[in-house]
Enzyme design. Structure first.
Site, short mmCIF file in Angstrom:
data_model
loop_
_atom_site.label_atom_id
_atom_site.label_comp_id
_atom_site.label_asym_id
_atom_site.label_seq_id
_atom_site.Cartn_x
_atom_site.Cartn_y
_atom_site.Cartn_z
N TYR A 162 10.28 50.04 87.84
CA TYR A 162 9.75 50.98 88.65
C TYR A 162 8.08 51.18 88.55
CZ TYR A 162 8.01 55.63 90.61
OH TYR A 162 7.40 56.53 91.16
N ARG B 147 1.99 62.13 79.99
CA ARG B 147 1.20 63.04 80.19
C ARG B 147 1.65 64.23 81.12
NH1 ARG B 147 -4.13 62.00 83.26
NH2 ARG B 147 -2.53 61.96 84.92
N ARG C 137 11.04 65.68 89.33
CA ARG C 137 10.89 64.20 89.27
C ARG C 137 11.12 63.79 87.88
NH1 ARG C 137 5.38 63.49 92.45
NH2 ARG C 137 4.69 64.67 90.58
N PHE D 199 -15.05 48.83 85.98
CA PHE D 199 -14.23 49.63 86.79
C PHE D 199 -12.78 49.42 86.24
CE2 PHE D 199 -10.67 48.33 90.04
CZ PHE D 199 -10.85 49.71 90.60
C1 IN0 Z 1 -5.94 52.37 90.04
C2 IN0 Z 1 -6.18 52.22 88.68
C3 IN0 Z 1 -6.66 50.87 88.15
C4 IN0 Z 1 -8.30 50.90 87.91
C5 IN0 Z 1 -8.65 49.62 87.25
C6 IN0 Z 1 -8.02 48.68 87.25
C7 IN0 Z 1 -6.69 48.50 87.37
C8 IN0 Z 1 -5.76 47.75 87.04
C9 IN0 Z 1 -4.53 47.75 87.04
C10 IN0 Z 1 -3.67 48.91 87.78
C11 IN0 Z 1 -4.49 49.64 87.87
C12 IN0 Z 1 -6.03 49.98 87.78
O1 IN0 Z 1 -6.83 53.24 87.97
C13 IN0 Z 1 -6.77 54.78 88.62
C14 IN0 Z 1 -7.70 55.67 87.65
C15 IN0 Z 1 -7.51 57.17 88.29
O2 IN0 Z 1 -7.27 57.14 89.48
N1 IN0 Z 1 -8.02 58.22 87.54
C16 IN0 Z 1 -8.02 59.36 87.91
C17 IN0 Z 1 -7.50 60.38 86.72
C18 IN0 Z 1 -6.24 60.78 86.85
O3 IN0 Z 1 -6.03 61.25 85.71
O4 IN0 Z 1 -5.26 60.29 87.63
C19 IN0 Z 1 -9.19 59.98 88.57
O5 IN0 Z 1 -9.11 61.15 89.42
O6 IN0 Z 1 -10.22 59.50 88.03
C20 IN0 Z 1 -5.33 55.04 88.64
O7 IN0 Z 1 -4.86 55.77 87.96
N2 IN0 Z 1 -4.25 54.47 89.30
C21 IN0 Z 1 -5.13 53.36 90.34
C22 IN0 Z 1 -4.73 53.58 91.81
C23 IN0 Z 1 -5.43 52.48 92.82
C24 IN0 Z 1 -6.14 51.41 92.07
CL1 IN0 Z 1 -6.87 50.59 93.37
C25 IN0 Z 1 -6.70 51.55 90.86
C26 IN0 Z 1 -3.19 54.65 89.77
C27 IN0 Z 1 -2.06 54.03 89.11
C28 IN0 Z 1 -0.77 54.39 89.48
C29 IN0 Z 1 -1.99 53.91 87.31
C30 IN0 Z 1 -2.39 52.57 89.48
#
Ligand code: IN0
Length: 414
Positions: free
Chosen positions: A168, A212, A225, A285
């Site tokens: 998942y 969390r 969920r 990033f």
């Molecule tokens: C992310 C990821 C992310 C960033 C950088 C490299 C990555 C490599 C592999 C996979 C994911 C990667 O980062 C974000 C971070 C984020 O959104 N933080 C939130 C804080 C929070 O608590 O949610 C914020 O508001 O600042 C992330 O969590 N995800 C994400 C989604 C799309 C992209 Cl392009 C990059 C979500 C997830 C589900 C963990 C992949």
């Protein structure tokens, strides 16, 4: 900004918080003039706050691709999350989402608040997507297709085993890692990373979120969920929701610690992935969310509050991490610090103590062996025991700002 109480307790948070606030207001001034790009960037700021700033510092071409990738994924997520959509409507949308991004007349109304706006005005995202380079479009399409199919599979399937949990998390986050690695490669700035390492980057973040967000997810209305795997929680309680009841506190914390120990298996891969990055903005990033994740795990470990309310890093610490995560030495330093914090919280009577400690020690060894940890200020060691003259001055300034804001808001209410 952080609360006044938190800043008084952690005066060294003040400067990074101010820097972050200024970066946020500068970023908001830089919203592109074209309506579709303007919509995408302001939406990005609404849905992700600090992460939007980290995206904003990427080079222009890659930044646009990542912004669209992020919004497409958020939209897919909004469809998956909306419990009011019947399964027979939801599944075909998830499976065909990768085609909808090419059609700037397509939209599907669902979600709430800013996500509803994103869905209602999705044509702006499609229009911007169609302006990206072909290689970026193909990477986003491929990942959206695989993720939509994976989400559809889990609509009717529970997360039973640890393999299901990994599967998942692969669909919803590991694939994001694979997609981002493709985007970095397409930009010409990085080699293509191995899929297994890219996957681990996503799994580490997603597992931290799932740990969390236990209470928020279990209390979701109209239906809980559940992402914690039965194979783990059934060793502690009969039903996943039982973890939130006070009489099960001891079992709940043991189960939580088991979940954290599981997430720690991805740390080695994440450090390897990040150490291979060359471009400083891509590095930041990737590294900032990872440092936040290990910090969040350290905060959640052995912490009953996960089952009572929201456990989040204070805003000042987030600001410090954003400010101070620039090189691999910073990452090793932060992982080392948060591993020490974790280690200090392990109770030798916890059923998984030995396993947890061995994973923490493996992380500490990787950080030490790299020999890169610089002479940096620790995130966790108490470094603010007394108030210096400068700190008192800073505190007075904060107080003045708060009072000014307070009176300004009072006068604007009249
Ligand atoms: C992310 C990821 C992310 C960033 C950088 C490299 C990555 C490599 C592999 C996979 C994911 C990667 O980062 C974000 C971070 C984020 O959104 N933080 C939130 C804080 C929070 O608590 O949610 C914020 O508001 O600042 C992330 O969590 N995800 C994400 C989604 C799309 C992209 Cl392009 C990059 C979500 C997830 C589900 C963990 C992949």
């Amino acid at each position: 900004m952080g609360s006044l109480g938190a800043i008084l307790r952690h005066p060294s948070d003040f400067y990074p918080l101010m820097k972050l606030k200024m970066a946020a207001s500068n970023a908001e001034k830089q919203i592109p003039p074209q309506p579709h790009w303007g919509f995408c960037y302001s939406m990005l700021h609404k849905v992700s706050r600090s992460f939007a700033l980290v995206i904003q510092q990427l080079g222009t071409e890659l930044r646009d691709a990542v912004c669209i990738f992020y919004l497409v994924l958020r939209a897919l997520d909004t469809v998956e999350d909306d419990t009011s959509i019947p399964t027979d409507v939801k599944v075909p949308i998830l499976k065909a989402f990768h085609q909808h991004v090419y059609d700037n007349e397509w939209h599907f109304s669902c979600g709430t608040k800013e996500y509803k706006v994103l869905m209602d005005q999705f044509h702006h995202v499609s229009t911007a997507f169609l302006e990206l380079g072909k290689r970026y479009q193909e990477a986003i399409e491929e990942i959206t297709k695989r993720m939509g199919a994976g989400m559809a599979k889990f609509i009717c399937k529970e997360v039973e085993t640890i393999d299901d949990y990994d599967e998942y998390c692969h669909y919803v986050a590991g694939l994001v890692g694979l997609g981002l690695s493709k985007l970095f490669h397409a930009s010409g700035a990085e080699d293509l990373a191995p899929d297994s390492l890219s996957n681990s980057m996503g799994l580490f973040l997603q597992k931290t979120n799932i740990i969390r967000d236990y209470l928020e997810d279990i209390n979701e209305i109209p239906k809980s969920r559940m992402f914690w795997p039965r194979q783990i929680w059934s060793n502690y309680v009969n039903k996943l929701e039982d973890l939130k009841y006070e009489e099960n506190s001891e079992k709940a914390v043991q189960c939580l610690n088991d979940m954290v120990t599981n997430a720690l298996t991805h740390v080695e891969d994440c450090l390897t992935y990040m150490s291979a990055l060359r471009d400083p903005s891509i590095f930041r990033f990737c590294a900032i969310p990872q440092v936040m994740a290990i910090g969040t795990l350290a905060l959640c470990y052995n912490n009953i509050e996960v089952f009572r309310g929201v456990v989040k890093m204070r805003r000042g610490l987030t600001a410090k991490i954003i400010d101070r995560t620039r090189t691999m030495a910073d990452v090793y330093g932060a992982f080392y610090d948060f591993s020490c914090m974790l280690k200090s919280k392990v109770d030798k009577n916890d059923p998984n103590a030995t396993k947890t400690l061995s994973r923490i020690e493996a992380t500490q060894k990787s950080c030490r062996d790299a020999g890169l940890r610089n002479k940096r200020k620790s995130y966790i060691l108490p470094s603010e025991p007394r108030y210096s003259f400068v700190q008192v001055l800073v505190l007075l300034i904060i107080l003045a700002i708060f009072l000014a804001q307070f009176f300004a808001s009072r006068s604007s209410n009249y």
